[in-house]
Enzyme design. Structure first.
Site, short mmCIF file in Angstrom:
data_model
loop_
_atom_site.label_atom_id
_atom_site.label_comp_id
_atom_site.label_asym_id
_atom_site.label_seq_id
_atom_site.Cartn_x
_atom_site.Cartn_y
_atom_site.Cartn_z
N CYS A 334 0.83 -1.20 0.00
CA CYS A 334 0.00 0.00 0.00
C CYS A 334 0.87 1.26 0.00
CB CYS A 334 -0.98 -0.05 1.17
SG CYS A 334 -2.42 1.03 0.96
N HIS A 442 -3.58 -5.56 1.21
CA HIS A 442 -3.36 -5.89 2.61
C HIS A 442 -3.79 -7.33 2.88
CE1 HIS A 442 -2.38 -1.85 4.02
NE2 HIS A 442 -3.40 -1.38 3.32
#
Length: 500
Positions: A334, A442
């Protein structure tokens, strides 16, 4: 366990301090009541955390509430955590209402906004009451924080608004547990104090008989019962709400280093690696040199540009280049993925002042931050698994929470292929020499196949597998078993009457 029905529609668990064990107690009660066939649901009016989860209704809530939902046998829903604050600086935070970003506010502006936030909280609570038999509520921080009493929606302000009883938890491992209880009561109003139906002492280890004189004194001083003394349980695999569990994994031969950024987010991404018997995972804090490692992982960040500047100030940019020169592997997740590229642009001032920050220049991508946040639960397979493991398919599941999009030549070598209807879309990127991998995904290590494939890509060959979902389930059962006496004590309390 007692055969009596659970006496409360709404019961709130508050703590004398942050990290006293509120989240764990709520999860344990949810699992115990779920075992008994009670339709129970967790609820946290306001949460401040950088570890979040994507819900089935496409929103975002605190990760602890997602874990509590699992304990209750439920899919996570935005009503379980209607107000989520994600700090982006020391004085500001992204305000998320019912799973969606409402605004970025400083602390003073949010204080004025609390009347609007309380309306969202009460609406969610009413919907949960309509759909479930019992709501187990988690407070935030401590009700004794005098400076936060005005317009409080997280602790006694909520309890007073819905007229519910409260149990108070303290962590004996910190020391001063009796002062914590008595001092907290002294800071409450008469009606708030009357709401507390009993105490829970958490994380006790030792001879319980040596604690008994203190328990007797506490009950005599306050007139309130000690409902349970819960043991210190080692080896739990439960999602942390925010605090990072420092220290290294034990016994692993494969070395992984994770820099702890000031605004690190979703560090639960590394829970499966911490549990892996072949992995020695180390969180690297400020002022510490980057250790020798087989793999370095740049984590997510709530403020990519600010954390990128901070990372450079630590001298870690040079350390990353040295790591790559010596053949080490590098993953960015991310915000960490965005840092790997050439630039991170924020034309709309999403994370601060508009501008462009020069990134690490290690991956052929550029990133532009966007005002819209992508929230999605995803499934797919690893694009690199064939070369890494010889497997035909290594499945992966995870979630995306990010504001921004990346583009560049490295995307031609994706990290994953994500299911998108009847098609699959490429996700993430890899460097041409296959030393660097970046992704918005994630939870990429949570799926056993994907974890094995990623570690094999990084150089670890092992037959050991970690099933994090199974470890979580076992941990939820352990805390529930240890809390059975607490549920019995709550169920056996005299009928609680409204304090007003």
């Amino acid at each position: 366990m007692s055969g009596k029905p659970f006496p409360y529609r709404t019961l709130m668990v508050q703590g004398t301090t942050s990290d006293a064990g509120k989240s764990t107690v709520v999860a344990a009660l949810c699992r115990l009541l779920h075992r008994q066939g009670v339709r129970v649901v967790p609820f946290k009016p306001q949460n401040m955390a950088l570890n979040s989860a994507v819900t089935n209704d496409g929103g975002e809530i605190g990760r602890a509430q997602a874990l509590q939902a699992q304990a209750a046998g439920l899919a996570p829903h935005t009503d379980m955590n209607p107000v989520l604050l994600k700090p982006s600086s020391d004085t500001g935070a992204q305000v998320i209402i019912h799973g969606r970003v409402r605004a970025d506010m400083n602390a003073r502006d949010y204080h004025q906004y609390k009347t609007v936030a309380m309306a969202a909280v009460l609406a969610s609570h009413q919907r949960l009451l309509a759909g479930y038999e019992t709501v187990i509520v988690e407070g935030a921080g401590s009700p004794a924080e005098i400076n936060l009493r005005d317009r409080d929606i997280a602790n006694m302000g909520f309890a007073e608004a819905v007229d519910c009883p409260v149990i108070l938890v303290a962590d004996i491992d910190r020391g001063g547990v009796f002062a914590h209880f008595v001092g907290t009561l002294a800071c409450l109003s008469d009606s708030e104090r009357a709401r507390i139906v009993g105490f829970v002492i958490n994380r006790f280890r030792g001879d319980i008989s040596l604690l008994q004189p203190g328990l007797d004194w506490l009950e005599q001083q306050t007139g309130k019962p000690v409902l349970a003394v819960l043991p210190y349980l080692h080896g739990l695999h439960l999602d942390a709400e925010d605090a990072i569990q420092t220290g290294q994994s034990v016994g692993g031969k494969f070395r992984i280093a994770v820099p702890v950024l000031p605004r690190i987010s979703n560090h639960t991404d590394f829970d499966a690696l911490r549990a892996h018997p072949d992995v020695d995972l180390q969180f690297v804090g400020p002022g510490q040199p980057m250790p020798q490692a087989d793999l370095i992982i740049l984590p997510g960040s709530k403020n990519t540009r600010a954390d990128l500047d901070w990372l450079k100030s630590q001298g870690w940019q040079d350390a990353l280049r040295k790591h790559l020169r010596y053949g080490g592997k590098l993953i960015g997740i991310c915000g960490g993925y965005q840092m790997l590229g050439h630039t991170v642009a924020d034309p709309h001032g999403v994370e601060g002042a508009p501008g462009v920050t020069t990134a690490l220049g290690l991956l052929e991508i550029d990133t532009t931050l966007t005002q819209a946040k992508r929230l999605a639960q995803v499934n797919g397979h690893c694009a690199f698994a064939d070369a890494a493991t010889g497997a035909t398919v290594a499945t992966v599941s995870g979630y995306e929470i990010h504001m921004g999009s990346s583009h560049g030549a490295a995307l031609a070598r994706p990290a994953f292929h994500i299911a998108d209807g009847i098609h699959a879309r490429p996700e993430g990127a890899r460097s041409a020499d296959d030393q660097i991998l970046g992704s918005y995904l994630h939870g990429m290590f949570d799926t056993p196949d994907a974890c094995a494939a990623l570690l094999a890509w990084a150089g670890l060959r092992t037959d050991n597998r970690v099933d994090l979902a199974q470890l979580r389930e076992a941990s939820l059962d352990r805390i529930a078993d240890a809390s059975a006496g607490l549920l019995d004590a709550i169920t056996s309390l005299p009928q609680w009457e409204c304090a007003r």
